[in-house]
Design a protein around this motif. Structure first.
Motif, short mmCIF file in Angstrom:
data_model
loop_
_atom_site.label_atom_id
_atom_site.label_comp_id
_atom_site.label_asym_id
_atom_site.label_seq_id
_atom_site.Cartn_x
_atom_site.Cartn_y
_atom_site.Cartn_z
N SER A 33 0.83 -1.20 0.00
CA SER A 33 0.00 0.00 0.00
C SER A 33 0.86 1.25 0.00
O SER A 33 1.89 1.31 0.67
CB SER A 33 -0.93 0.01 1.22
N ASP A 34 0.43 2.28 -0.79
CA ASP A 34 1.12 3.56 -0.82
C ASP A 34 0.89 4.30 0.49
O ASP A 34 -0.12 4.12 1.17
CB ASP A 34 0.62 4.42 -1.98
N ARG A 35 1.85 5.17 0.84
CA ARG A 35 1.68 6.01 2.03
C ARG A 35 0.48 6.93 1.85
O ARG A 35 -0.35 7.11 2.73
CB ARG A 35 2.93 6.85 2.26
N ASP A 36 0.42 7.56 0.64
CA ASP A 36 -0.69 8.41 0.29
C ASP A 36 -0.74 8.47 -1.23
O ASP A 36 -0.05 7.72 -1.91
CB ASP A 36 -0.56 9.83 0.91
N ALA A 37 -1.56 9.40 -1.78
CA ALA A 37 -1.78 9.43 -3.22
C ALA A 37 -0.52 9.73 -4.01
O ALA A 37 -0.38 9.30 -5.15
CB ALA A 37 -2.86 10.47 -3.55
N LEU A 38 0.44 10.47 -3.41
CA LEU A 38 1.63 10.87 -4.15
C LEU A 38 2.91 10.29 -3.58
O LEU A 38 3.99 10.66 -3.99
CB LEU A 38 1.73 12.41 -4.17
N LEU A 92 8.53 -6.96 6.57
CA LEU A 92 8.59 -5.85 5.62
C LEU A 92 8.43 -4.54 6.37
O LEU A 92 7.47 -4.35 7.11
CB LEU A 92 7.51 -5.99 4.56
N HIS A 93 9.39 -3.62 6.16
CA HIS A 93 9.36 -2.32 6.83
C HIS A 93 9.46 -1.20 5.80
O HIS A 93 10.08 -1.36 4.75
CB HIS A 93 10.54 -2.19 7.82
N ASP A 94 8.85 -0.06 6.12
CA ASP A 94 8.93 1.15 5.31
C ASP A 94 9.96 2.07 5.96
O ASP A 94 9.71 2.66 7.01
CB ASP A 94 7.55 1.82 5.23
N ILE A 95 11.13 2.19 5.33
CA ILE A 95 12.22 2.99 5.88
C ILE A 95 12.15 4.39 5.30
O ILE A 95 12.29 4.58 4.09
CB ILE A 95 13.60 2.37 5.55
N SER A 96 11.94 5.39 6.13
CA SER A 96 11.84 6.76 5.64
C SER A 96 13.17 7.24 5.11
O SER A 96 14.23 6.75 5.49
CB SER A 96 11.37 7.70 6.77
N SER A 97 13.12 8.23 4.19
CA SER A 97 14.32 8.74 3.55
C SER A 97 15.29 9.32 4.58
O SER A 97 14.91 10.03 5.49
CB SER A 97 13.95 9.83 2.53
#
Length: 479
Positions: A33-38, A92-97
């Motif tokens: 899933s995307d974080r948001d639309a963009l 699975l992890h979402d690693i921020s920039s």
């Protein structure tokens, strides 16, 4: 990262065994899933193994930026014991920039299985679970590597101190011993700091040191062939100025209804008798800088998002002085006067579309490119109070304009949330058209004017000048 497995091996109490076999595992995910639309996630998979009822980290993949279906190049090397049940957990992890740790990462889901399941099935695909429930439509595929390779190519540049920096990594071509990678673009600054004689590290002849030591007749594990290389000169703002060209400065003003009724003091277009509104402040701050490079000091000024006379139909590229044959105004003061005279004659409306005005200026820039002299560079200043409504068309227009002698400065006026506008700036990633075509160069600079409105006019002007100079330097660096 290579030491993580060694430490985990010691923690888990692995011992040498005649039944031990090394198994290579490759991981890919689908439908994250995307974080948001963009904004897409920056996924990373962590491999854990169970011992004595506890999970221990064995290794982790690289972080792939902005991908909802990542294919990781990292290969997990795991010891396989036929006589044991080896439980694995893939998280699975979402690693921020800017952050490669897991402390601030978002957990997206996990999958548990045994190594025996993967070995027997060769490819195992399961849904990712989060708190015992399926995490949307996301899934993970674990493949046991066998026979053919999944190759990718990395290019390094050799720095002045002898260290190496990764310049480019190709996509991974799955299960292929004769891969053909897609063509790619990289700036000369990134590749070699503009130094054509700088050494690069590319393994044209692929040598495996272990095979070289063990096999007497070993020559190589394959060769890399460079099919085509082309250097393209991309002219920037500063290139044109240093070559003696003139600036063609164009202003576009947002006249949509979201600005508020100009007769109301709360409106962003309210004309105060003693002090300029934010549109005028931004116009003067940027215009005074650009007008120094414009010999005739005649500036085309357009409006968008208003119902205009005589038929009061909506227009997104009308002349503020209502002279479509000659929309130019004499100096910045002329633009200010045309703007003030225009307000009582129009009706603020919408939507907030800026693609038409970008296309209009791009058309003039295109005509200039095909003249013999080609001595003009076009700067479009867009003043707007909110997020645009024609994002797809705007991205398409910017990608087209990136091939022309043109730059765009977008100033966000008012207190709206301009987060979605940052995508046009290109600082956080390459802007692409809806069809996937990337910009040839970064031509857009976006800044919210509210960051500067509580300081003196002189300080605002200085900050806007700095932003303009940064934009110019960024173009040169990308070229």
């Amino acid at each position: 990262m290579s030491n993580i497995y060694e430490s985990a091996e010691a923690t888990l109490g692995f011992i040498s065994s005649p039944c031990l076999t090394k198994v290579e595992l490759r991981v890919a995910c689908r439908g994250i899933s995307d974080r948001d639309a963009l904004s897409k996630p920056d996924p990373c998979v962590v491999l854990k193994m169970q011992s004595h009822g506890q999970w221990f980290e064995v290794d982790r993949t690289e972080v792939i930026r902005s991908s909802s279906s990542p294919v990781f190049s990292k290969i997990f090397l795991v010891d396989y014991y036929f006589e044991e049940v080896q439980r694995l957990r893939f998280e699975l992890h979402d690693i921020s920039s800017g952050n490669n740790g897991l402390r601030d990462a978002d957990f997206l889901g996990a999958m548990e299985c045994t190594l025996g399941q993967i070995v027997s099935q060769r490819k195992l695909t399961k849904a990712l679970l989060k708190q015992g429930n399926t995490s949307g439509k996301s899934s993970i595929m674990v493949r046991r590597l066998f026979h053919k390779s999944d190759p990718f190519l990395e290019i390094f540049r050799v720095n002045d101190d002898g260290t190496e920096s990764l310049v480019h990594r190709t996509e991974t071509v799955m299960n292929n011993l004769s891969p053909v990678w897609k063509s790619f673009k990289v700036s000369l600054n990134t590749l070699c700091s503009g130094d054509h004689d700088r050494e690069l590290k590319i393994q044209w002849e692929c040598i495996n040191p272990k095979y070289q030591m063990k096999k007497k007749n070993y020559r190589n594990s394959g060769t890399v062939i460079l099919n085509h290389c082309k250097i393209i000169k991309m002219y920037s703002f500063l290139d044109y100025i240093m070559g003696g060209c003139q600036i063609q400065f164009t202003v576009a003003i947002d006249f949509t209804a979201s600005n508020g009724d100009p007769r109301n003091s709360c409106s962003l277009h309210y004309i105060h008798p003693y002090q300029p509104n934010e549109y005028l402040k931004a116009l003067v701050a940027v215009g005074e800088i650009c007008q120094d490079y414009d010999s005739d000091k005649m500036f085309p000024a357009f409006g968008f998002g208003a119902l205009i006379p005589p038929d009061f139909k909506v227009s997104h590229d009308f002349a503020v002085n209502f002279d479509e044959d000659n929309p130019e105004c004499a100096g910045i003061q002329g633009v200010v006067e045309a703007y003030q005279n225009c307000l009582p004659k129009i009706q603020l409306y919408g939507p907030t579309n800026i693609a038409p005005i970008i296309q209009k200026v791009a058309s003039s820039a295109s005509e200039e490119m095909h003249t013999k002299e080609a001595m003009e560079y076009f700067i479009l200043l867009i003043l707007t109070d909110g997020v645009i409504t024609d994002m797809a068309d705007t991205r398409e227009a910017i990608v087209h304009a990136s091939h022309l002698p043109m730059s765009v400065i977008i100033v966000g006026v008012g207190n709206a949330d301009f987060t979605d506008m940052q995508i046009l700036d290109g600082d956080d990633g390459i802007l692409r058209s809806p069809k996937g075509e990337p910009v040839l160069r970064d031509i857009v600079q976006f800044v919210p004017f509210k960051d500067f409105k509580h300081v003196s006019a002189g300080w605002v002007s200085k900050q806007m000048q700095t932003l303009t100079q940064l934009m110019c330097l960024k173009r040169v660096k990308d070229a």
